[in-house]
Design an enzyme around this catalytic site. Structure first.
Site, PDB file in Angstrom:
ATOM      1  N   HIS A 237       7.788  14.286  53.205  1.00  0.00           N
ATOM      2  CA  HIS A 237       9.000  14.665  53.912  1.00  0.00           C
ATOM      3  C   HIS A 237       9.360  16.087  53.483  1.00  0.00           C
ATOM      4  O   HIS A 237       9.332  16.397  52.303  1.00  0.00           O
ATOM      5  CB  HIS A 237      10.128  13.695  53.561  1.00  0.00           C
ATOM      6  N   ARG A 257      18.829  18.940  59.349  1.00  0.00           N
ATOM      7  CA  ARG A 257      18.263  19.945  60.233  1.00  0.00           C
ATOM      8  C   ARG A 257      18.661  19.678  61.671  1.00  0.00           C
ATOM      9  O   ARG A 257      18.896  20.601  62.450  1.00  0.00           O
ATOM     10  CB  ARG A 257      16.740  20.001  60.078  1.00  0.00           C
TER      11      ARG A 257
END
Ligand code: FAD
Ligand code: SF4
Ligand code: SF4
Ligand code: FES
Ligand code: FES
Lengths: 605, 336, 268
Positions: A237, A257
């Site tokens: 990740h 994000r």
């Protein structure tokens, strides 16, 4: 064996009480089997509890044009077409039903304004598709399943670790383990065994996973003769915490994000502009201004002609970008990069990312509404696993079944966010039913081979009895160090060969490991058996990674930086135990895809 | 820090303290020196002394002191891990996520029930030893681990979610406003800190069992579910003994998920029990009319056949009658 | 973990290892401060209230009314006719606010902790005086469940009291805005906040519903419940503020009656 070992007889033994294990136990119970459920930690603490974002299912509550066909295509494209297409198909078709079923068992999902289950967008999914409960979807799922299983009267054996599977004339017929609280051995006789033990994250020093993820299911199956596939695909990740040291690896959700978080290096450069793949560049914003327009619109759920910011590139790509920035000396003080969302209004950030706000505030003294976070890649998920039959979850060994993260094939070379939780439900249910059917057809009662029991018993006792030797923590440190540095995001032939050699060395050291001070709740002793499994799994990852001479999905080779469809696009890597006990790695052709499914992929293929 | 190491040989810095002398100072300086020899690099910085409860059930228990090098941002669980990896590999600790999400790592730090993975050393006074004890309300197993299986036994006695039998899930509709309350209760990570601190479970021997705050929270989540049909009030009063709770709020103080256990779960449940058993108006009604008045509780269903949500309905009166039209069968009484 | 238990009987919690005895704890902080503090102030206020209601007028002959201001302890006023002289007319209604406060969920917590040491503080051992713990499961504390009865009565009193406060702006001598009326207004506002933030009220208004969105009435009740929930979050603050304000206003009025102070007022 002086006193008789505690023995429990069940029809179906489910090892693992995460989402997959619980769902399998419920399905086997519903099919009429007597079920035993074993887990290493307390009930309800399994890794599933940590999942945040949601579970993907094409319910179509938010986007009415969503369908299983689109979900299927997203999954296959995300997996770089290595997925077992039948699994991806069943998953896409059955996930909505499984999610609804969860609600009928008491799960309380967030709602749409017309009173139905709300769905949120996520990376790689064409439509808003993730049924969720704030940022604690996994907790809701495991609590619901746990309460369901308990109310059905399923026997749960908590804090009990399985160390060996026992085989007989009709395949796997039992398991051997110990109670963690007392250290006393326990034996299960079963007509079918389901593995649902989750992943392997503990092989790495920087991981979002818990101590439970020692690849037990992978190793148990491997030792029993089953095949492991796609083991080179370990998902990193892109955003884990890097500071303070105690929380290194802890997940920073992708939603940061999604809400507009910007990645910058030490020099303040928004470096993702430099890492967009050329053929995909058109999908992303061209300027900071356009990216900001997208964020503004997204935060108000308004349509916009702006394209998405470069930070929303795929997980594997962002991970590689961050890694390279750090390696080239442009990283943040603690070896990560900066992720900044503080340019948005503080209230908005707190409302959209409550647990991230708390997490940084409480653990790192960082107020994410005021300054940037430091993030770096973290080991997150293993796509590879035990090869299973899509319909029933049967492995290549009779009587042995697998579901959840420890099963392979569903996610191919890269998993989409949210596809794991729905995978647990869909294949948990199928596998439980498959195992119950196998158990119903089991001739007679299982015979537990005393020789195998004695071997397992001796193995447990040895580390306690050795008078000298190192402790397992030292092996764990060295193993994690090896995997982190040599089998990380970027791999080379030389590194992998070195890793395999070091693993052989660790295995030799493991044979002499010592764990004094008794059996009762002795983590030093428990760790010994986790380490054995981790060494096996790490070797499988390293060997598969060395074999695949291309870069695809989560697997990146510095020496073979490109996709090589001709040589590697049509095969899965397969690992199994050779007759002489050594690990054998090879390939097998992909599971064939029906024409109508292939048609769904359209231009993607 | 690689290579073989004998536990007890280097790195182990143990001072045994009698449990009764919790506050007696006990030479952390010596302990620090031993560590320094083993781990020179880290010993340069500050150290914290952890006074950890050790021992097995049924045997003599004791406190042992460990000098742990302090790193920035360290939590108590990190310190315990350091002890496991460097001084006492057999130190029994429960933990899973290290992110305050699973509720495994509960212990009592300086006497306060806390998640050790969320308790930062920088928030504690490092000049004194930090005592770490297991959850004291549960039977001891070893070191920091206790037997919490009783909690699971209580959980099994609660009647599970009971939707109306004649309404398929596809017909269910409810609004976010209906479930905001429940979602607070469902944040519970079952750390059992509230059960540990509750004085009824900790300090009293009651004649009848008390279910404890965790399970009052769970029951509240079921009772207030917009579609649940069961009536758990007899259970709460007679079996769970909600009356034992004297709303002194220690459970709320310790809950790491910040659930307002007492205000939002227990008191509303006490009020619901009062609705059924102690309401003076209903009592007067019963005396006058010889029967109980109909209770509105649980008689409405958030279900709109055909998927018509209330907001979409043109006539505000209409949805009320729609809801009434789908009244469920009478609430079920006492769970079997 | 086999089988499914159907009742809690027989699964009493097994004994833990918590230190027993008054004050036994590993806590290092000053846990004694809070119960002592609460206990002290509660005692002061209760003693003053007793003095004001039972002693001041009957024994010292200081009137509970001055300048058209009525001491809140006597409000709403019921004339003491037919009462023996030694009995204060305050008692006619005072049992209602007393009962209301005694059974209030917040004050229960306060005095259970401060006076019964049950528990004195969290994770602190208790004195061994409560041999058999039954608390609100048996008499006398089971009567705490009657809190809503007092609530019903308190709401009625509060309404009457509001009228009295408003009329205090219009005494026979003509309209005025006196410091006394302002204090009385502040007091009753706090009192209203206290009653509105009551847990029982919150429950009756909306908390007892399972489905908030099911009908128009329920949606309205949900709106009210949300407002009351907001007030309820600070119930403790309301409880103390209204208690202090009553005492302060009562002192003020008695000082007026004694002639120590003169009420500054704007007369209209
Ligand atoms: C931080 C984080 C966030 C995530 N967010 C998401 C998300 O938003 N959406 C999504 O789809 N996925 C998400 N994932 C991935 C997903 O949570 C996991 O892949 C999934 O929960 C795995 O479930 P499982 O049932 O296979 O295994 P687990 O839930 O891990 O269960 C494993 C079980 O096996 C038991 N066990 C293991 N070994 C043994 C043994 N030897 N003997 C006995 N028992 C054993 C363990 O005790 C445990 O009960 C996330 C993962 C992480 C780490
Ligand atoms: S409020 Fe009730 S349940 Fe909570 S700790 Fe106090 S007595 Fe126990
Ligand atoms: S209610 Fe809070 S304190 Fe109690 S078990 Fe749940 S999370 Fe822990
Ligand atoms: S380890 Fe999971 S809550 Fe602390
Ligand atoms: S709860 Fe305090 S007044 Fe009702």
């Amino acid at each position: 064996m002086s006193e008789p070992i505690e023995t429990h007889a069940v029809d179906v033994l489910v090892i693992g009480a995460g989402g997959a294990g619980l769902r399998a136990a419920i399905a086997a119970h519903d099919a009429g089997a007597r079920v035993g459920l074993v887990c290493k930690s307390l009930l309800g603490k399994a890794h599933t509890v940590m999942a945040e974002g949601g579970m993907a299912a094409a319910l179509g509550h938010v986007a009415p044009d969503d369908s299983w066909q689109v979900h299927f295509r997203d999954t296959m494209v995300g997996g770089k077409l290595l997925n077992n297409p039948r699994m991806a198909e069943l998953h896409a078709k059955e996930a909505p039903e499984r999610v609804r079923e969860l609600e009928s068992w008491g799960a309380v999902f967030d709602r749409t304004t017309d009173g139905r289950i709300l769905q949120r967008p996520f990376g790689g999914h064409s439509h808003p598709r993730l049924a969720h409960v704030g940022d604690r979807t996994g907790l809701e799922m495991i609590r619901t399943l746990q309460d369901r299983a308990v109310s059905l009267g399923i026997d749960v054996f908590m804090e009990c670790t399985v160390t060996r599977l026992i085989s007989g004339a009709h395949g796997i017929c039992g398991a051997y383990g110990y109670w963690r609280t007392t250290g006393r051995p326990v034996v299960f006789s079963a007509k079918a065994v389901v593995l649902a033990t989750g992943g392997i994250g503990r092989a790495y020093s920087v991981t979002s996973n818990s101590w439970e993820y020692s690849g037990d299911g992978h190793a148990l199956a491997y030792d029993a003769g089953a095949e492991l596939i796609d083991m080179e695909f370990v998902q990193f990740h892109p955003t884990g915490m890097v500071w303070p040291p105690g929380v290194r690896g802890l997940l920073v959700t992708e939603a940061v994000r999604g809400e507009g978080g910007i990645l910058r290096n030490r020099d303040g450069r928004r470096f993702m502009w430099d890492y967009l793949p050329e053929d995909r560049r058109g999908e992303y914003a061209a300027t900071d201004e356009e990216a900001e327009r997208w964020v503004r619109a997204a935060s108000r759920s308004q349509p916009t002609d702006a394209r998405r910011p470069p930070e929303l590139s795929t997980r594997d790509n962002v991970s590689r970008a961050i890694y390279q920035e750090v390696r080239d000396g442009r990283g943040s003080p603690h070896g990560g990069v900066f992720l900044d969302i503080s340019y948005l209004p503080a209230d908005h950030v707190r409302q959209k990312l409550p647990s991230m706000y708390d997490q940084f505030k409480e653990l790192a003294d960082v107020d994410i509404t005021k300054g940037p976070m430091e993030v770096g890649p973290t080991t997150h998920y293993v796509m590879g696993g035990i090869r299973v039959d899509a319909e029933t979850g049967a492995t290549t060994v009779a009587g042995l079944f697998a579901a959840g993260e420890c099963a392979g094939g569903m996610h191919g070379g890269n998993r989409l966010g949210g596809n794991s939780l729905s995978d647990l439900l869909v294949f948990g249910a199928r596998t439980g039913a498959g195992a119950a059917a196998h158990a119903a057809g089991f001739p007679g009662t299982p015979y537990l081979d005393p020789v195998q029991l004695r071997v397992a018993e001796r193995e447990l006792g040895e580390p306690l009895e050795r008078l000298d030797g190192e402790d397992a923590y030292a092996i764990q440190r060295d193993l994690q160090e090896t995997m982190q540095t040599l089998v990380g995001i970027y791999r080379t032939e030389a590194d992998l060969t070195e890793a395999i050699a070091r693993l052989a060395d660790l295995r030799a050291r493991w044979l002499a490991v010592r764990a004094p001070n008794g059996r009762a709740y002795n983590p030093g002793w428990n760790l010994v058996f986790d380490m054995r499994n981790l060494i096996t799994v790490s070797e499988a990852i390293s060997r598969s990674a060395r074999q695949r001479q291309e870069s695809r999905g989560a697997h990146s080779r510095v020496d073979y930086p490109d996709l090589d469809d001709r040589a590697w696009g049509g095969v899965n890597s397969v690992v199994h135990r050779a007759s002489d006990g050594t690990m054998e790695v090879g390939t097998s052709p992909l599971v064939s895809m029906r024409e109508e499914l292939r048609a769904l992929l359209g231009g993607a293929h | 820090m690689t290579g073989p190491r004998q536990p007890g040989e280097a790195g182990r810095a143990v001072t045994v303290v009698e449990p009764t002398e919790v506050t007696a100072a006990s030479g952390p300086a010596t302990a620090g020196q031993v560590i320094e020899a083993a781990v020179p690099a880290e010993a340069a910085g500050a150290t914290a002394t952890l006074r950890v409860f050790r021992g097995e059930a049924g045997q003599d228990t004791r406190f042992e002191d460990f000098a742990v090098p302090v790193q920035e941002g360290m939590v108590v669980l990190d310190a315990l891990h350091w002890i496991q990896g460097n001084a006492a590999p057999d130190l029994a600790v429960r933990w899973n996520c290290k992110a305050a999400k699973c509720g495994s790592c509960s212990a009592e730090v300086n006497g306060h029930p806390r998640l050790t993975c969320k308790t930062r050393l920088s928030d504690l006074d490092l000049a004194e030893p930090i005592t770490v004890e297991p959850m004291r309300s549960f039977p001891h197993i070893r070191d920091l681990v206790t037997d919490v299986s009783w909690n699971y036994a209580v959980n099994r006695t609660i009647q599970p979610f009971t939707p109306p039998a004649d309404l398929p899930q596809s017909e269910w509709r409810w609004q976010q406003a209906d479930i905001d309350r429940l979602q607070e209760f469902r944040k519970c990570i079952e750390c059992f800190l509230c059960q540990d601190v509750c004085h009824v479970l900790r300090s009293h021997e009651t004649e009848r069992p008390f279910m404890g705050p965790r399970y009052l929270v769970r029951t509240a989540g079921l009772e207030m579910h917009p579609i649940d049909q069961a009536d758990r009030r007899p259970y709460l009063k007679e079996l769970g003994n909600i009356g034992y709770c004297n709303i002194t709020k220690c459970c709320t103080e310790v809950c790491p998920e910040h659930i307002a256990i007492t205000d939002n779960a227990i008191i509303p449940l006490k009020e619901r029990v009062a609705d059924r058993y102690y309401d003076p108006l209903r009592w007067a009604w019963r005396v006058l009319r010889g029967r109980l008045p109909e209770l509105p509780v649980g008689r409405e269903l958030p279900v709109f056949p055909g998927g018509q949500p209330p907001a979409a309905s043109a006539d505000p009166q209409a949805d009320g009658s729609e809801a009434a039209g789908t009244s469920p069968p009478e609430r079920r009484d006492e769970p079997s | 973990m086999t089988g499914q238990a159907t009742s809690l009987r027989g699964i009493l919690k097994p004994r833990g290892t918590a230190p027993t005895g008054a004050g036994a704890t590993s806590r290092r902080d000053d846990w004694l401060a809070a119960p002592l503090n609460v206990g002290f102030w509660l005692a002061v206020l209760v003693l003053y209230a007793t003095f004001s209601a039972l002693v001041w007028e009957p024994v010292f002959g200081v009137a509970h009314e001055a300048d058209g201001y009525l001491s809140p302890f006597y409000a709403p006023f019921v004339s003491g006719e037919g009462f023996p002289a030694w009995l204060s007319p305050a008692l006619v209604t005072l049992w209602i606010p007393i009962g209301f406060r005694v059974t209030c969920y917040y004050f229960r917590r306060a005095y259970y902790r401060a006076y019964l040491a049950d528990p004195p503080a969290c994770a602190v051992g208790e004195p061994r005086i409560h041999g058999r713990y039954r608390m609100e499961n048996a008499l006398p504390f089971i009567l705490q469940n009657l809190h809503r009865l007092f609530l019903y009565l308190a709401v009625v009193l509060l309404a009457i009291h509001w009228i009295e406060v408003v009329t205090s702006f219009f005494p026979a001598s003509g309209a005025r805005i006196g410091l006394g009326s302002v204090l009385l207004l502040a007091d009753i506002t706090l009192l209203t906040g206290y009653v509105s933030s009551c847990h029982s009220l919150r429950h009756i208004v909306g908390g007892r519903l399972d489905c908030f969105s099911c009908s128009t009435i329920n949606r309205t009740r949900h709106g009210a419940w949300k407002i009351l929930s907001g007030l309820n979050a600070n119930h403790m603050v309301w409880a103390w503020a209204s208690l202090f304000s009553i005492v302060l206003v009562d002192i003020y009025i008695h000082l007026l009656a004694l002639g120590v102070l003169v009420d500054p007022a704007i007369r209209l």
